[in-house]
Design a protein around this motif. Sequence first.
Motif: not given
Length: 298
Positions: A117-119, A176, A192, A223
């Motif tokens: 998971h991205p921050e 992104n 981003r 993801l």
Amino acid sequence: MQHYDVAIIGGGPAGLTAAMTLSRSLRRVVVLEAPEPPRNAASHGMHGIVGLDGVTHDEYRRRAWKDLAAYGMAELREALVADVVPDGRDGFDLTVEDGDPVWAHRVLLATGMVDIHPEVEGFAECWGRTVIHCPLCTGWENRDRSWGVVTSDPEFAKTADAGFAAWSDNVVVFANGRMPEGDHGVDAIEGRIRRLHHDDGDLYAVELEDGAVVARQTLLWQLDQRPVPLVARLVENLDLAVQENCYLKIDDGYRTSVPGIYAAGDVVSMEQSAMESAAAGSAAAFRIVSDGTARWEP
């Protein structure tokens, strides 16, 4: 140490369907499922399975084990498998954390993968609702909304507008920070993502690092994934072959590069739907039987 014909590691659609096929083939099976939420726990339900459309993950498992109990051939152990080691006698010793070890003639890896998971602020709240990973799984619930597709894959970007037209006629690509090369065939935004604006998980805008805000109601986010720790350990210790994209390599019989170890479901493919995983689990189990596992005798 308890002995089984087949040890299935993973209790999702692939593992449970394999357990059913093996049970009906008179094979004694243990399903070892890690005592933690499944990767798709944030989703409101499972779709595309006729007769079970929209069923929750917990209800799916409850019904599956009710069906399996009728055969008396499969056992569930909620336990984390720490290691799988060939015993040199056409079988495998499985080390189980906080539990008794297991021996099995054959092993089926149906562990799935781990999403990275991205921050990004707001991601967790929207994940599984308005930030989705699969249009076939959750596209219906997000139909007729403005979509953003988060990807750096140029081929994916090129087909974004046409590929998702069934659900939305308003699609943009968010690179992104990793803009795909070439003609994208759809509006592409390079910045981003740093924040998702939402109302209790209902997305309404995407904020970029430069402060720009883009109105969007749904994000389809590709993801990155990695194997579960056990699979990573087997890749290192047993030289289990992997594809370039980190998924396990199998032949057309669901056999891995280690004789006696099979794999099915998300751990071998990016085509990650419940239906495809279930079908793969059944096919892998059939192959295990046809390859000659001993039939259990009571």
